[in-house]
Design a protein around this motif. Structure first.
Motif, PDB file in Angstrom:
ATOM      1  N   ASN A   2       2.784  -3.600   7.871  1.00  0.00           N
ATOM      2  CA  ASN A   2       3.281  -2.859   6.954  1.00  0.00           C
ATOM      3  C   ASN A   2       1.875  -1.786   5.927  1.00  0.00           C
ATOM      4  O   ASN A   2       0.919  -2.688   5.414  1.00  0.00           O
ATOM      5  N   VAL A   3       1.947  -0.549   5.716  1.00  0.00           N
ATOM      6  CA  VAL A   3       0.905  -0.106   5.083  1.00  0.00           C
ATOM      7  C   VAL A   3       1.746   0.784   3.776  1.00  0.00           C
ATOM      8  O   VAL A   3       2.473   1.404   4.158  1.00  0.00           O
ATOM      9  N   ASP A   4       1.225   0.294   2.954  1.00  0.00           N
ATOM     10  CA  ASP A   4       1.523   1.997   1.647  1.00  0.00           C
ATOM     11  C   ASP A   4       0.551   2.849   2.225  1.00  0.00           C
ATOM     12  O   ASP A   4      -0.458   3.405   2.491  1.00  0.00           O
ATOM     13  N   LEU A   5       1.190   4.338   2.560  1.00  0.00           N
ATOM     14  CA  LEU A   5       0.938   5.390   3.102  1.00  0.00           C
ATOM     15  C   LEU A   5       0.362   5.983   2.635  1.00  0.00           C
ATOM     16  O   LEU A   5      -0.708   6.358   3.472  1.00  0.00           O
ATOM     17  N   ARG A   6       0.213   6.316   1.660  1.00  0.00           N
ATOM     18  CA  ARG A   6      -1.097   6.946   0.320  1.00  0.00           C
ATOM     19  C   ARG A   6      -1.990   6.210   0.456  1.00  0.00           C
ATOM     20  O   ARG A   6      -3.260   6.736   0.694  1.00  0.00           O
ATOM     21  N   ARG A   7      -2.437   4.483   1.121  1.00  0.00           N
ATOM     22  CA  ARG A   7      -3.629   3.542   0.699  1.00  0.00           C
ATOM     23  C   ARG A   7      -4.402   4.633   2.115  1.00  0.00           C
ATOM     24  O   ARG A   7      -5.541   4.619   2.233  1.00  0.00           O
ATOM     25  N   GLN A 101      -4.965  23.908  -1.813  1.00  0.00           N
ATOM     26  CA  GLN A 101      -4.002  22.780  -1.882  1.00  0.00           C
ATOM     27  C   GLN A 101      -3.180  22.411  -1.013  1.00  0.00           C
ATOM     28  O   GLN A 101      -3.045  23.664  -0.021  1.00  0.00           O
ATOM     29  N   THR A 102      -3.566  20.666  -0.548  1.00  0.00           N
ATOM     30  CA  THR A 102      -2.935  20.758   0.217  1.00  0.00           C
ATOM     31  C   THR A 102      -1.632  19.278   0.483  1.00  0.00           C
ATOM     32  O   THR A 102      -1.720  19.021  -0.926  1.00  0.00           O
ATOM     33  N   ASP A 103      -1.344  19.352   1.527  1.00  0.00           N
ATOM     34  CA  ASP A 103      -0.320  18.526   1.032  1.00  0.00           C
ATOM     35  C   ASP A 103      -1.133  17.188   2.697  1.00  0.00           C
ATOM     36  O   ASP A 103      -2.113  16.771   3.068  1.00  0.00           O
ATOM     37  N   MET A 104      -0.576  16.282   1.352  1.00  0.00           N
ATOM     38  CA  MET A 104      -1.389  14.618   2.446  1.00  0.00           C
ATOM     39  C   MET A 104      -0.265  14.274   3.207  1.00  0.00           C
ATOM     40  O   MET A 104       0.653  13.560   3.333  1.00  0.00           O
TER      41      MET A 104
END
Length: 264
Positions: A2-7, A101-104
């Motif tokens: 389980n991972v906070d995907l932003r991390r 300008q990017t999407d993560m």
């Protein structure tokens, strides 16, 4: 896992063991400086900042002074949750150039549905021929002298055991047409995709997706669970969103170019 995907986009500030890198690592600021004979702004940059509205201008001054003392152009990564929220506007007012300008974007592995061109051969950059071809594809607008400086740096880098960045090259009919890079996360079971340049004469032939597939398969074999990329909203992001990648945020990338660095 389980991972906070932003991390997954949190860059390990520890330097690559195969590159001479100076790191500033504090709670309010993380930046790195990697001297490069090519003077590319992508060799150094600000990875993290967290300031109040009152302290932000002092922080920008500190960063500018740091890189001015090293006469180095650099990049500045500004995520949508960065503090203060108006840092992008402050950087533009100082003369920074909004480069992208990017999407993560994040995808679970394996990735299915990519448009693969079976006529394209993809190889790792491991020898003198692929090294020279990859630099030519990556920087077709550079003069020979500047490309030679990058060749010397990259040749030494790839000859160092334990390097963290990897390079791939796509050939069509024996001609080098596209290149790409990647790095495995040191914290998570993830691969970070970067780069991906295609020569203009060979665009719209599936080279980009073929290179994504190649790197994703390498990551899956290594046991990775995720693929991440900062994808340009104008070009690669729309392609990847159709192929299983999902956005977990946005980020702007600013450049303090060589001309400003030399005159600051």
């Amino acid at each position: 896992m389980n991972v906070d995907l932003r991390r997954l986009f949190d860059r390990d500030p520890r330097p690559d063991p195969c590159e001479p890198t100076e790191v500033v690592h504090r709670d309010d600021l993380v930046l790195w400086h990697r001297p490069s004979a090519t003077r590319s702004p992508w060799a150094s940059g600000v990875l993290h900042y967290r300031w109040t509205e009152a302290s932000a201008d002092r922080g920008i001054d500190e960063v500018l002074s740091y890189f001015a003392a090293r006469d180095t152009p650099f990049t500045w990564h500004v995520p949508d949750d960065g503090q203060p929220s108006d840092l992008g506007a402050r950087l533009r007012a100082r003369g920074f150039i909004l480069e992208a300008q990017t999407d993560m974007l994040v995808a679970d592995l394996p990735i299915v549905g990519l448009r693969i061109n079976p006529a394209i051969d993809v190889v790792d950059v491991t020898d003198e021929r692929t090294l020279r071809d990859s630099v030519l594809v990556q920087h077709p607008d550079w003069d020979d002298e500047r490309r030679d400086r990058l060749l010397r740096e990259r040749r030494a880098y790839l000859g160092c055991a334990g390097h963290l960045r990897h390079f791939a090259l796509a050939y069509l009919d024996g001609r080098p047409i596209a290149s790409a890079r990647w790095r495995f996360s040191t914290r998570f079971r993830a691969i970070g995709l970067s780069g991906a340049e295609t020569l203009p004469a060979y665009q719209n032939r599936g080279a980009y997706s073929t290179l994504v597939d190649y790197r994703a398969r390498i990551a899956l074999a290594r046991g990775c669970q995720y693929a991440t990329i900062l994808a340009d909203v104008r070009t690669s992001a729309p392609i990847l969103r159709k192929r299983g990648f999902a956005s977990v945020g946005t980020a702007e990338i600013y450049v303090w170019p060589e001309t400003r660095s030399s005159s600051s």
